[in-house]
Design a protein around this motif. Structure first.
Motif, PDB file in Angstrom:
ATOM      1  N   GLY A 122      46.406  33.982  39.834  1.00  0.00           N
ATOM      2  CA  GLY A 122      47.067  34.929  40.432  1.00  0.00           C
ATOM      3  C   GLY A 122      46.420  36.477  40.688  1.00  0.00           C
ATOM      4  N   GLU A 123      47.174  37.431  41.242  1.00  0.00           N
ATOM      5  CA  GLU A 123      46.723  38.644  41.519  1.00  0.00           C
ATOM      6  C   GLU A 123      46.728  39.578  40.143  1.00  0.00           C
ATOM      7  OE1 GLU A 123      47.048  42.586  44.350  1.00  0.00           O
ATOM      8  OE2 GLU A 123      48.190  40.683  44.716  1.00  0.00           O
ATOM      9  N   ARG A 124      45.493  40.033  39.569  1.00  0.00           N
ATOM     10  CA  ARG A 124      45.744  40.800  38.477  1.00  0.00           C
ATOM     11  C   ARG A 124      46.310  42.158  38.446  1.00  0.00           C
ATOM     12  NH1 ARG A 124      40.189  38.411  35.615  1.00  0.00           N
ATOM     13  NH2 ARG A 124      41.090  37.129  34.097  1.00  0.00           N
ATOM     14  N   LYS A 125      46.934  42.664  37.489  1.00  0.00           N
ATOM     15  CA  LYS A 125      47.149  44.065  37.467  1.00  0.00           C
ATOM     16  C   LYS A 125      46.303  45.172  37.510  1.00  0.00           C
ATOM     17  CE  LYS A 125      51.633  42.406  37.449  1.00  0.00           C
ATOM     18  NZ  LYS A 125      52.160  42.128  38.826  1.00  0.00           N
ATOM     19  N   ILE A 126      45.079  44.690  37.313  1.00  0.00           N
ATOM     20  CA  ILE A 126      43.825  45.666  37.195  1.00  0.00           C
ATOM     21  C   ILE A 126      42.728  44.921  37.990  1.00  0.00           C
ATOM     22  CG2 ILE A 126      44.375  47.083  35.126  1.00  0.00           C
ATOM     23  CD1 ILE A 126      42.275  45.099  33.903  1.00  0.00           C
ATOM     24  N   SER A 127      42.167  45.782  38.763  1.00  0.00           N
ATOM     25  CA  SER A 127      40.867  45.206  39.744  1.00  0.00           C
ATOM     26  C   SER A 127      39.699  45.024  39.072  1.00  0.00           C
ATOM     27  CB  SER A 127      40.738  46.421  40.828  1.00  0.00           C
ATOM     28  OG  SER A 127      40.404  47.615  40.491  1.00  0.00           O
ATOM     29  N   ALA A 128      39.052  44.379  39.531  1.00  0.00           N
ATOM     30  CA  ALA A 128      37.572  44.017  38.929  1.00  0.00           C
ATOM     31  C   ALA A 128      36.705  44.959  38.555  1.00  0.00           C
ATOM     32  CB  ALA A 128      36.793  42.739  39.828  1.00  0.00           C
ATOM     33  N   ASP A 129      36.931  46.010  39.152  1.00  0.00           N
ATOM     34  CA  ASP A 129      35.665  47.104  39.160  1.00  0.00           C
ATOM     35  C   ASP A 129      36.446  48.331  37.980  1.00  0.00           C
ATOM     36  OD1 ASP A 129      37.848  48.140  40.523  1.00  0.00           O
ATOM     37  OD2 ASP A 129      36.766  49.211  42.097  1.00  0.00           O
ATOM     38  N   GLN A 130      37.599  47.922  37.476  1.00  0.00           N
ATOM     39  CA  GLN A 130      38.214  48.776  36.465  1.00  0.00           C
ATOM     40  C   GLN A 130      37.783  48.480  35.093  1.00  0.00           C
ATOM     41  OE1 GLN A 130      42.192  48.300  38.042  1.00  0.00           O
ATOM     42  NE2 GLN A 130      42.503  50.568  37.769  1.00  0.00           N
ATOM     43  N   TYR A 131      37.216  47.110  34.654  1.00  0.00           N
ATOM     44  CA  TYR A 131      37.064  46.679  33.420  1.00  0.00           C
ATOM     45  C   TYR A 131      35.857  45.912  33.207  1.00  0.00           C
ATOM     46  CZ  TYR A 131      38.093  42.046  35.099  1.00  0.00           C
ATOM     47  OH  TYR A 131      38.029  40.715  35.566  1.00  0.00           O
ATOM     48  N   THR A 132      35.380  45.835  32.132  1.00  0.00           N
ATOM     49  CA  THR A 132      34.399  45.042  31.626  1.00  0.00           C
ATOM     50  C   THR A 132      34.743  44.162  30.666  1.00  0.00           C
ATOM     51  OG1 THR A 132      33.552  46.661  29.943  1.00  0.00           O
ATOM     52  CG2 THR A 132      32.633  46.905  31.914  1.00  0.00           C
ATOM     53  N   SER A 133      33.988  42.851  30.379  1.00  0.00           N
ATOM     54  CA  SER A 133      34.276  41.846  29.396  1.00  0.00           C
ATOM     55  C   SER A 133      32.872  41.545  29.030  1.00  0.00           C
ATOM     56  CB  SER A 133      35.312  40.674  29.930  1.00  0.00           C
ATOM     57  OG  SER A 133      34.424  40.005  30.993  1.00  0.00           O
ATOM     58  N   ILE A 134      32.839  41.125  27.507  1.00  0.00           N
ATOM     59  CA  ILE A 134      31.578  40.480  27.199  1.00  0.00           C
ATOM     60  C   ILE A 134      31.488  38.898  27.478  1.00  0.00           C
ATOM     61  CG2 ILE A 134      30.332  39.988  24.961  1.00  0.00           C
ATOM     62  CD1 ILE A 134      31.819  42.578  23.586  1.00  0.00           C
ATOM     63  N   PHE A 135      32.758  38.331  27.481  1.00  0.00           N
ATOM     64  CA  PHE A 135      32.634  36.896  27.842  1.00  0.00           C
ATOM     65  C   PHE A 135      33.767  36.508  28.942  1.00  0.00           C
ATOM     66  CE2 PHE A 135      31.569  37.293  23.386  1.00  0.00           C
ATOM     67  CZ  PHE A 135      30.102  36.651  23.300  1.00  0.00           C
ATOM     68  N   LYS A 136      33.496  35.647  29.554  1.00  0.00           N
ATOM     69  CA  LYS A 136      34.447  34.970  30.637  1.00  0.00           C
ATOM     70  C   LYS A 136      34.717  33.345  30.188  1.00  0.00           C
ATOM     71  CE  LYS A 136      32.918  37.454  34.687  1.00  0.00           C
ATOM     72  NZ  LYS A 136      32.490  37.378  36.113  1.00  0.00           N
ATOM     73  N   ILE A 137      35.666  33.193  30.019  1.00  0.00           N
ATOM     74  CA  ILE A 137      36.203  31.761  29.415  1.00  0.00           C
ATOM     75  C   ILE A 137      37.205  30.971  30.566  1.00  0.00           C
ATOM     76  CG2 ILE A 137      37.369  30.723  27.514  1.00  0.00           C
ATOM     77  CD1 ILE A 137      36.716  33.012  25.908  1.00  0.00           C
ATOM     78  N   ASN A 138      36.823  29.691  30.914  1.00  0.00           N
ATOM     79  CA  ASN A 138      37.314  29.096  31.581  1.00  0.00           C
ATOM     80  C   ASN A 138      37.899  27.652  30.894  1.00  0.00           C
ATOM     81  OD1 ASN A 138      38.381  27.118  33.752  1.00  0.00           O
ATOM     82  ND2 ASN A 138      36.575  27.794  35.132  1.00  0.00           N
ATOM     83  N   THR A 139      39.006  27.561  30.719  1.00  0.00           N
ATOM     84  CA  THR A 139      39.821  26.619  30.128  1.00  0.00           C
ATOM     85  C   THR A 139      40.505  25.531  31.091  1.00  0.00           C
ATOM     86  OG1 THR A 139      41.950  27.706  29.976  1.00  0.00           O
ATOM     87  CG2 THR A 139      40.169  27.913  28.090  1.00  0.00           C
TER      88      THR A 139
END
Length: 281
Positions: A239-256
């Motif tokens: 869906g559409e996230r409440k925060i945009s991709a340029d607003q945050y960082t993450s150490i990992f991306k997990i696909n389940t």
């Protein structure tokens, strides 16, 4: 009593590492060890070089009567990548997959070494920002927030979903959970954040971004500023996230998706290492 250099170096290193981002005047160490300022300056040069060679952090020197030394911890790219690869292997264990597409991470986020490295990676991303507090929401983000706050030497603030009598007066916001679309409440004591504070928001996992958006709204209610938003991991969200991709960082991306765990690196290292190179040279 005047200290030997070996004793001074050990105690000086311990003091600086226990008080990061704190300006320590040269006179403090001179009086502490009953030594000449020239000797202390030589000691600090040795500590500075060792910190740099070992990738422990940066020892900044501020000249002048009001100057001194300030230890800024960080993690080098090579060490961060080695740690990320180790945790990727642990997260890729298919037995971690839980019903609903969730992934079990509690065992990893309870280990001091892992929390310390997560803290170093996230703190390194914000070396060129003034941060007054680290904020998270109860409960899983608390150990991560504490690790980062310890390295930045700032308070960590915990928002909760209900108020307690020990909180005193509180400010609350309602937000829409990104994952289940329910309206939730977030509460924080009025004494938690001084007006104008620069706040780093952190959490363990990003799905729809509802909690992060709620925390951002709560920060604004205190007339404070959101410096950044960081997560240990983010999941795939259709869906559409409440925060945009340029607003945050993450150490990992997990696909389940398809009942299988697939883990890749997040965007944690964007721009920070170029900044480090400039600071060191």
């Amino acid at each position: 009593m005047k200290s030997k250099r070996s004793a001074r170096l050990i105690d000086m290193t311990r003091y600086l590492m226990e008080n990061p981002h704190t300006l320590v005047p040269l006179t403090f160490f001179a009086e502490r060890y009953s030594s000449a300022k020239s000797s202390i300056s030589e000691d600090l040069t040795i500590v500075r070089q060792t910190f740099r060679d070992r990738g422990i952090g940066l020892l900044e020197t501020i000249p002048g009567a009001a100057g001194g030394s300030k230890f800024i911890p960080y993690i080098l790219k090579e060490e961060a990548e080695q740690f990320v690869n180790e945790i990727k292997q642990a997260l890729n264990d298919q037995s971690r997959l839980l019903p609903g597409g969730y992934i079990y991470m509690a065992d990893l986020l309870s280990r001091p070494y892992i929390l310390r490295q997560i803290g170093r990676i996230i703190a390194t991303q914000y070396l060129n920002h003034d941060i007054d507090a680290v904020m998270t929401v109860a409960t899983k983000g608390i150990p991560i927030a504490q690790s980062i706050a310890n390295l930045l030497n700032v308070p960590f603030v915990i928002a909760r979903h209900d108020s307690r009598i020990t909180d005193g007066s509180t400010i609350s916001v309602n937000y829409v959970s990104g994952s289940n679309r329910r309206i939730e409440k977030m509460v924080l004591s009025k004494r938690s954040l001084p007006e104008g504070s620069n706040v780093l928001i952190v959490d363990d996992f990003l799905r729809g971004g509802g909690s992060a958006a709620g925390l951002s709204d709560l920060v604004k209610e205190f007339n404070c500023n959101v410096v950044g938003i960081s997560f240990f991991a983010e999941g795939v969200y259709n869906g559409e996230r409440k925060i945009s991709a340029d607003q945050y960082t993450s150490i990992f991306k997990i696909n389940t998706e398809n009942d299988k765990i697939s883990v890749s690196e997040g965007n944690y290292d964007n721009k920070v290492y170029g900044y480090l190179d400039n600071k060191e040279n």
